[in-house]
Design an enzyme around this catalytic site. Structure first.
Site, mmCIF file in Angstrom:
data_model
loop_
_atom_site.group_PDB
_atom_site.id
_atom_site.type_symbol
_atom_site.label_atom_id
_atom_site.label_comp_id
_atom_site.label_asym_id
_atom_site.label_seq_id
_atom_site.Cartn_x
_atom_site.Cartn_y
_atom_site.Cartn_z
ATOM 1 N N HIS A 184 15.209 20.717 -4.212
ATOM 2 C CA HIS A 184 14.434 20.472 -2.996
ATOM 3 C C HIS A 184 15.148 20.995 -1.749
ATOM 4 O O HIS A 184 14.500 21.440 -0.804
ATOM 5 C CB HIS A 184 14.168 18.966 -2.860
ATOM 6 C CG HIS A 184 13.125 18.613 -1.850
ATOM 7 N ND1 HIS A 184 11.785 18.844 -2.062
ATOM 8 C CD2 HIS A 184 13.227 18.056 -0.618
ATOM 9 C CE1 HIS A 184 11.109 18.430 -1.003
ATOM 10 N NE2 HIS A 184 11.947 17.952 -0.121
ATOM 11 N N HIS A 192 5.125 16.270 -0.077
ATOM 12 C CA HIS A 192 5.662 14.940 -0.350
ATOM 13 C C HIS A 192 4.995 14.434 -1.626
ATOM 14 O O HIS A 192 4.418 13.351 -1.671
ATOM 15 C CB HIS A 192 5.434 13.991 0.830
ATOM 16 C CG HIS A 192 6.693 13.321 1.279
ATOM 17 N ND1 HIS A 192 6.765 12.006 1.640
ATOM 18 C CD2 HIS A 192 7.957 13.789 1.404
ATOM 19 C CE1 HIS A 192 8.010 11.692 1.981
ATOM 20 N NE2 HIS A 192 8.744 12.764 1.844
#
Length: 719
Positions: free
Chosen positions: A47, A93
């Site tokens: 990420h 998200h």
């Protein structure tokens, strides 16, 4: 409390493999401390480090005369003239939203808003792109309701209009929904703030809300597949507070006016760790932090927890020391924390002190510059098998199949929960193509859209990637906007599987080709990998967010079709039904190749629309559902019937690209035909608007009945 012993299981729990841990030992010439292990885990996870995607992201076009700042900062910056700039980005998200839908989605909105105002821009628009599992899957209703409520709850309280987006449903998202959030802001082009620290001995300042234990390990969790331990990951989801974020924005923008800010960085993924490392790395400096000074809201927090917490509404800044008192006064006025927690240092070190002990002493640039970079094995997606026979359908029944599906029914249940009018500059609201806002105090307008067709990408990643950009281009042109630039949110499964990595590579190649051909460089973005549950991946979903400019409000195309208007179709129709919405919704078939994308033809068609916008009353691009769905949606929005000449299945429901449906009066239609001949584009009359029915050839149904189906199906099936 003593730190736990570093074991193989602990290393694996931090998302590090044997080779990566061996590299850590080589860099340090010793075993890491527990806090250091956490810091490496945060900075080297997928990420934050983009370790599987960097090689391919570098191939994307990121520059152009309109680009002020491309990828690498909190958000991209594009010139819109008159000394103004639009600042925008899209981020995912996904994992947090599947675990805890409300807070996952809400903090996704909060994070993307911070990315924008950290650059010195006041947010003016938001969008979202949402992908859920099958409507009848046991988790879908909870996810849809929670995510939509979270997006609305945060955005509405913060006070930014949500002007567009998309919602889709497919079994591939049953175990892993996607929540992609977009935000855009306005700034003076010569007052953009960046994250690179400068100057030795400069104070490093913590701003905003206090630090808690929420979100500890969130970035690492976002870089892993899901399995049956998913509920154990709930504490890694952050908790948002939009009212604190609103105060943080106002305080930050006010602080920027004082000249106190040398550099500033949002505390997003990996919190204090990532923000401090990125500021130091970009400025070629080291950073020393004293965690005793970090404002906390929980007792006995460890250095590990403070460094990895992803508590929301926080920023990190390098401050001009002579401005300390003035800066502190601003944040105290807004009832927010302001604490000097460290300083910049000349050495290449990241030093963490806590309660008189050194908890970490690391080579700072190794955390960023020496992060692993993988050239993953990949295999090209094999060509799709030829499309089998598609039976002719009653065109009204085909239309009903589309508009009764949550995929193509009206999404008003969703967007009516979002405040789209706050700030009073929204010109085109959600549900009518690209969203459009005024650039306050000027005659200019900005248009926003978000697009991707995942089934195309799965069938043909390169074509599907190009199509996502082309559809965004069309959506902007359809309202009269000149496309400026794009942001991407690349959602894929496990990149360690060569077939998944092949999807990623193909999509990047298609996106890059389309962005170059259509002059829409990528200026920001996000990669979200490992979107899998128990080994089953999502559809490849490279979402494209795009921004366009309308120089004067009079150039906006935002009218409605009227009784007597001619229906004109721009672009060539070949009747491509492979991977079409009709195939999926009527027969549950996902077969054939994606429709080909002719980028030169896309450009010609878009330029024709913009050049002749004065003659066009209403316009829509053709995508899912082809001519039939576009004509129905234009008619339904206007409350007027439509009659198309053809009842041929391929003609009505084919998804050939590069096409627009235009409504205008007869004189304008004649003038457009003349201009089309000059421009070398295909333009034909396909029907008329008027009456109270939707008719395709000899098949017909009342508009009112179809409209009821269209408007009620979404809420009936998924809420």
């Amino acid at each position: 409390m003593s730190d736990p012993k570093i074991t193989d299981d602990l290393i694996a729990a931090h998302g590090l493999n044997e080779q990566e841990y061996a590299e850590i030992i080589r860099l340090l010439n010793r075993e890491p401390t527990f806090t250091e292990l956490g810091i490496f885990s945060a900075m080297w996870n997928e990420h934050c480090s983009y370790k599987s995607s960097k090689k391919w992201l570098r191939t994307l076009p990121t520059t152009g005369p309109q680009v002020i700042c491309g990828p690498g900062e909190n958000a991209g910056v594009v010139d819109i003239g008159d000394g103004q700039a639009v600042v925008f980005k899209m981020e995912s998200h996904n994992h947090p939203s599947y675990i805890e839908p409300y807070q996952g989605a809400a903090t996704g909105v909060g994070g993307i808003l911070r990315d924008v105002f950290t650059m010195g821009a006041r947010p003016v628009a938001a969008m979202n792109s949402l992908s859920f599992g099958e409507p009848d899957h046991p988790r879908t209703r909870r996810l849809v309701n929670g995510v939509v409520e979270g997006i609305g709850g945060y955005g509405n309280c913060f006070g930014v209009p949500t002007v567009g987006g998309e919602v889709r449903f497919h079994a591939a998202y049953n175990g892993n929904c996607l929540v992609n959030a977009f935000a855009a802001g306005l700034a003076d082009a010569d007052k953009i703030f960046y994250s690179a620290a400068s100057g030795v001995g400069m104070p490093v300042v913590y701003l905003g809300a206090k630090t808690g234990r929420d979100g500890v390990g969130g970035a690492t969790m976002a870089s892993a597949e899901f399995d049956d331990t998913i509920e154990e990951k709930r504490p890694t989801v952050q908790v948002g507070d939009p009212f604190t974020e609103k105060r943080l924005m106002e305080a930050t923008l006010e602080l920027m006016e004082t000249g106190a800010v040398i550099s500033i960085q949002d505390m997003g993924a990996a919190g204090l760790t990532c923000s401090a490392v990125e500021m130091g790395d970009k400025g070629d400096l080291g950073v020393r932090l004293n965690l005793d000074e970090v404002p906390v809201r929980e007792e006995n927090m460890t250095a590990y927890e403070m460094m990895l917490s992803e508590s929301q509404e926080r920023m990190l800044m390098v401050l001009r020391p002579e401005k300390e008192a003035e800066a502190k006064a601003v944040f105290e006025k807004w009832d927010l924390d302001f604490a000097i927690v460290g300083e910049t240092i000349a050495e290449d070190r990241f030093v963490i002190m806590h309660q008189g002990e050194c908890k970490a002493d690391l080579p700072l640039r190794a955390l960023s510059g020496s992060a692993p970079e993988y050239d993953r094995a990949w295999v090209e997606t094999p060509p799709a098998a030829p499309l089998g026979e598609v039976p002719a359908v009653d065109p009204i029944e085909g239309l009903r199949a589309l508009i009764s599906s949550p995929n193509y029914a009206s999404k008003h249940w969703v967007y009516e929960q979002y405040d789209c009018q706050v700030m009073a500059d929204t010109v085109v609201k959600p549900g009518l193509g690209a969203g459009v806002i005024r650039v306050h105090g000027t005659d200019k307008l900005l248009a926003f859209t978000s697009d991707v067709t995942p089934r195309y990408v799965k069938a043909n990643p390169r074509t599907g990637g190009a199509q996502a950009v082309a559809e965004a281009f069309r959506n902007l042109c359809a309202v009269g906007a000149k496309p400026l630039a794009t942001t991407d949110n690349l959602n894929f499964g496990n990149p360690e599987k060569p077939e998944i990595m092949g999807q990623f590579v193909g999509a990047i190649q298609g996106i890059g080709a389309a962005c170059s051909a259509l002059d829409m460089p990528i200026v920001s973005g996000n990669v979200s990998l490992y979107n899998e549950t128990d080994g089953t991946g999502i559809l490849p979903t490279p979402t494209i967010g795009a921004v366009g400019l309308i120089d004067h409000a009079d150039d906006l195309i935002a009218g409605l079709a009227r009784d007597g208007h001619v229906a004109l179709l721009l672009g060539e129709t070949r009747g491509h039904l492979g991977q079409s919405a009709l195939l999926a919704e009527m027969w549950d078939r996902e077969e054939g190749d994606a429709p080909p994308v002719d980028l030169a033809a896309e450009r010609r068609a878009g330029e024709f629309i913009r050049a002749n916008r004065a003659l066009i009353r209403a316009c829509a691009d053709l995508s899912d559902g082809g001519l039939a769905l576009a004509a129905f949606e234009m008619a339904e929005a206007a409350g007027v019937g439509v009659s198309l000449d053809s009842d041929d299945t391929a003609t009505l429901f084919g998804e050939d690209q590069g096409r627009y449906l235009i409504a205008c009066n007869f004189d304008a239609a004649e003038a457009l035909m003349v201009e089309a001949g000059k421009a070398g584009v295909t333009l034909e009359t396909v029907g008329r608007f008027g009456g109270e029915a939707v008719s395709f050839g000899n098949a017909s149904a009342p508009l009112a009945a179809l409209s009821a189906t269209y408007r009620n199906s979404f809420a009936q099936k998924v809420t």
